[in-house]
Design an enzyme around this catalytic site. Structure first.
Site, PDB file in Angstrom:
ATOM      1  N   HIS A  78       1.893  -0.481   7.222  1.00 50.77           N
ATOM      2  CA  HIS A  78       1.628   0.811   6.585  1.00 50.77           C
ATOM      3  C   HIS A  78       0.153   1.159   6.772  1.00 50.77           C
ATOM      4  O   HIS A  78      -0.712   0.395   6.373  1.00 50.77           O
ATOM      5  CB  HIS A  78       1.970   0.756   5.088  1.00 50.77           C
ATOM      6  CG  HIS A  78       3.443   0.857   4.815  1.00 50.77           C
ATOM      7  ND1 HIS A  78       3.965   1.507   3.728  1.00 50.77           N
ATOM      8  CD2 HIS A  78       4.508   0.397   5.510  1.00 50.77           C
ATOM      9  CE1 HIS A  78       5.293   1.442   3.762  1.00 50.77           C
ATOM     10  NE2 HIS A  78       5.640   0.763   4.826  1.00 50.77           N
ATOM     11  N   TYR A 206       2.061   6.829  -4.897  1.00 53.24           N
ATOM     12  CA  TYR A 206       1.561   6.501  -6.235  1.00 53.24           C
ATOM     13  C   TYR A 206       1.363   7.839  -6.941  1.00 53.24           C
ATOM     14  O   TYR A 206       0.511   8.629  -6.537  1.00 53.24           O
ATOM     15  CB  TYR A 206       0.218   5.772  -6.170  1.00 53.24           C
ATOM     16  CG  TYR A 206       0.289   4.317  -5.721  1.00 53.24           C
ATOM     17  CD1 TYR A 206       0.387   3.975  -4.373  1.00 53.24           C
ATOM     18  CD2 TYR A 206       0.229   3.287  -6.658  1.00 53.24           C
ATOM     19  CE1 TYR A 206       0.429   2.644  -3.979  1.00 53.24           C
ATOM     20  CE2 TYR A 206       0.273   1.950  -6.263  1.00 53.24           C
ATOM     21  CZ  TYR A 206       0.372   1.636  -4.928  1.00 53.24           C
ATOM     22  OH  TYR A 206       0.418   0.321  -4.527  1.00 53.24           O
ATOM     23  N   PRO A 295      -0.260  -4.574 -11.796  1.00 51.56           N
ATOM     24  CA  PRO A 295       0.244  -4.493 -10.425  1.00 51.56           C
ATOM     25  C   PRO A 295      -0.173  -3.258  -9.631  1.00 51.56           C
ATOM     26  O   PRO A 295       0.098  -3.184  -8.438  1.00 51.56           O
ATOM     27  CB  PRO A 295       1.770  -4.492 -10.626  1.00 51.56           C
ATOM     28  CG  PRO A 295       1.975  -3.903 -11.970  1.00 51.56           C
ATOM     29  CD  PRO A 295       0.801  -4.332 -12.803  1.00 51.56           C
ATOM     30  N   LYS A 299      -2.709  -6.209  -5.826  1.00 53.39           N
ATOM     31  CA  LYS A 299      -3.684  -7.260  -5.526  1.00 53.39           C
ATOM     32  C   LYS A 299      -3.222  -8.677  -5.841  1.00 53.39           C
ATOM     33  O   LYS A 299      -3.789  -9.646  -5.339  1.00 53.39           O
ATOM     34  CB  LYS A 299      -4.987  -6.997  -6.332  1.00 53.39           C
ATOM     35  CG  LYS A 299      -5.863  -5.931  -5.746  1.00 53.39           C
ATOM     36  CD  LYS A 299      -6.685  -6.455  -4.583  1.00 53.39           C
ATOM     37  CE  LYS A 299      -6.940  -5.448  -3.513  1.00 53.39           C
ATOM     38  NZ  LYS A 299      -5.923  -5.230  -2.509  1.00 53.39           N
ATOM     39  N   TYR A 387      -7.863  -1.506  -1.228  1.00 54.32           N
ATOM     40  CA  TYR A 387      -6.415  -1.681  -1.094  1.00 54.32           C
ATOM     41  C   TYR A 387      -6.073  -2.549   0.125  1.00 54.32           C
ATOM     42  O   TYR A 387      -5.211  -3.433   0.043  1.00 54.32           O
ATOM     43  CB  TYR A 387      -5.740  -0.303  -0.989  1.00 54.32           C
ATOM     44  CG  TYR A 387      -4.251  -0.329  -1.270  1.00 54.32           C
ATOM     45  CD1 TYR A 387      -3.745   0.013  -2.515  1.00 54.32           C
ATOM     46  CD2 TYR A 387      -3.343  -0.676  -0.273  1.00 54.32           C
ATOM     47  CE1 TYR A 387      -2.378  -0.011  -2.777  1.00 54.32           C
ATOM     48  CE2 TYR A 387      -1.975  -0.700  -0.519  1.00 54.32           C
ATOM     49  CZ  TYR A 387      -1.504  -0.365  -1.771  1.00 54.32           C
ATOM     50  OH  TYR A 387      -0.151  -0.394  -2.017  1.00 54.32           O
TER      51      TYR A 387
HETATM   52  C1  DHB Z   1       4.970  -2.878  -4.775  1.00 53.30           C
HETATM   53  C2  DHB Z   1       4.416  -3.424  -5.921  1.00 53.30           C
HETATM   54  C3  DHB Z   1       3.144  -3.058  -6.298  1.00 53.30           C
HETATM   55  O1  DHB Z   1       2.577  -3.588  -7.401  1.00 53.30           O
HETATM   56  C4  DHB Z   1       2.413  -2.128  -5.573  1.00 53.30           C
HETATM   57  O2  DHB Z   1       1.190  -1.767  -5.998  1.00 53.30           O
HETATM   58  C5  DHB Z   1       2.977  -1.593  -4.438  1.00 53.30           C
HETATM   59  C6  DHB Z   1       4.260  -1.969  -4.040  1.00 53.30           C
HETATM   60  C7  DHB Z   1       6.347  -3.263  -4.345  1.00 53.30           C
HETATM   61  O3  DHB Z   1       6.986  -4.059  -5.047  1.00 53.30           O
HETATM   62  O4  DHB Z   1       6.828  -2.733  -3.334  1.00 53.30           O
END
Ligand code: DHB
Length: 398
Positions: A78, A206, A295, A299, A387
């Site tokens: 990505h 997001y 999450p 990270k 990121y």
């Molecule tokens: C996923 C989980 C995450 O915490 C994130 O920031 C992006 C993707 C996932 O499970 O695909």
């Protein structure tokens, strides 16, 4: 035969998650023997749904050390993400901003690859073996455990590594019984689903919305992963599929979602934590046992791998040359990245979620912050650098 059994190794590792298994792999490549134990079954470790995003250097480490060849063949590269707010999507182009990408490759696939690699190398992995206590008497360290038959087992080692996650047993040998450290709780959680459907977008979305946060992620051409902000006490079975889809759609509107049967639901609680100390004597902590991040910045697993890169180098110096200097500096060597990742994860979280007590001022300020990020190349680049991951020093390990 029933009774107390014992084992001896150079490095005993508590926890067969990404950190514990990757550490064992890097030590094995340097001729250092380890035993990894985990209280779960192999099946449970390989099938539990977890995060999905790997930083560029995590992928480089997995592929170039032979830990996973599938990450490059089966993972999806990505080159950016979409930040959505006020009904509009804004692409953050990682490749143009940093020359780096991330890879979508689920954590349980990483674990499947690492377990296969460890077993192919003839290394010892003991499932359904639960650590009870870690001890360090100065001369040796020990893991006191219960084996798969419920019998006591003592593993004696030159060094013990706690890699047993946020509810760690090993941590106490370093931080004391209270698991002291620096904490932050959040008044929300994520309701995560897996559904059978084609992807609704080519990259992750997001989204900040007046109804709360949503994240549209993927797993494969036919399976998708999506999350929506929820109350931490929500029972994931209490919502109908229709309710889940309406909530997700409202939060990314007017971007359309392709619906499909939902076959897995979970609630993920949010927490920021850094242990007060990351090593002591013959014991060190890595991954979620040492620190937990919310999450939102993807990270967690990457930070665990970054700890292991530093600790593998330190343990090599200790085991091969009796040189303790890198073990002594393990904590300061990893803490800079840990606190940068804590900040980034907190920053993404607070910028994108709606707190229950948010005022109209708070909402509008948040939109001002998002606008500042997407309208400035410096803002977009900060997000992209964090990121895709701050570079790891992999040279001596590859
Ligand atoms: C996923 C989980 C995450 O915490 C994130 O920031 C992006 C993707 C996932 O499970 O695909």
């Amino acid at each position: 035969m029933p009774g107390v059994s014992s084992a001896r190794t150079q490095v005993a590792i508590v926890g067969a998650g990404p950190a514990g298994l990757m550490l064992s792999h890097l030590l094995g490549a340097a001729g250092i023997e380890s035993i990894v134990i985990d209280k779960r079954t192999r099946e449970a470790i390989q099938t539990t749904v977890r995060a999905g995003i790997l930083e560029a250097d995590t992928v480089r480490l997995l592929s170039q050390t032979g830990a996973s060849s599938r990450v490059l063949s089966d993972g999806q590269r990505h080159d950016g993400i979409e930040l959505r707010f006020a009904g509009t999507g804004h692409r953050i182009d990682f490749m143009a901003l940093t020359g780096r990408s991330v890879w979508l490759y689920p954590q349980h696939e990483v674990l499947r690859d690492l377990i296969a690699a460890r077993l192919a190398d003839g290394q010892e992995l003991r499932f359904e073996t639960e650590a009870v206590r870690v001890e360090d008497d100065g001369a040796v360290a020990r893991v006191l455990a219960t084996d798969a038959d419920g019998e006591p087992l003592t593993i004696t080692a030159d060094f013990v590594v706690g890699a047993d996650g946020s509810r760690s047993v090993a941590r106490r040998a370093v931080t004391g019984p209270a698991g002291e450290g620096y904490f932050r709780e959040y008044p929300f959680a994520w309701f995560g689903i897996l559904c059978e459907a084609p992807a609704s977008a080519p990259e992750l979305i997001y989204s900040n919305s007046p109804e709360g946060f949503a994240l549209i992620s993927q797993r494969s051409a036919t399976v998708q992963r999506m999350y929506l902000q929820c109350d931490p006490d929500l029972d994931p079975q209490s919502w109908s599929e229709e309710q889940i889809w309406e909530a997700l759609e409202a939060r990314v509107a007017p971007h359309p979602l392709i619906r499909g049967p939902i076959f897995q639901r979970d609630v993920l609680r949010f927490r920021s934590y850094v242990a007060s100390s990351l090593s002591s004597g013959r014991v060190a902590l890595v991954g979620d046992c040492a620190h937990t991040v919310p999450p939102t910045g993807a990270k967690g697993m990457n930070l665990a791998i970054a700890d292991v890169v530093v600790l593998a180098r330190a343990l090599r110096a200790l085991m091969r040359k009796r040189d303790r200097s890198l073990i002594e500096s393990y904590e300061p060597d990893v803490l800079e990245r840990v606190w940068k990742a804590q900040h980034f994860s907190w920053w993404m979280t607070q910028m994108l979620h709606l707190t229950p007590e948010a005022s109209e001022f708070d909402r509008r300020r948040q939109l001002g912050e998002l606008q500042s990020v997407v309208s400035s190349e410096a803002g977009r680049r900060y997000l992209a650098e964090a990121y895709t991951g701050w570079p790891l020093d992999l040279e001596s390990l590859l």
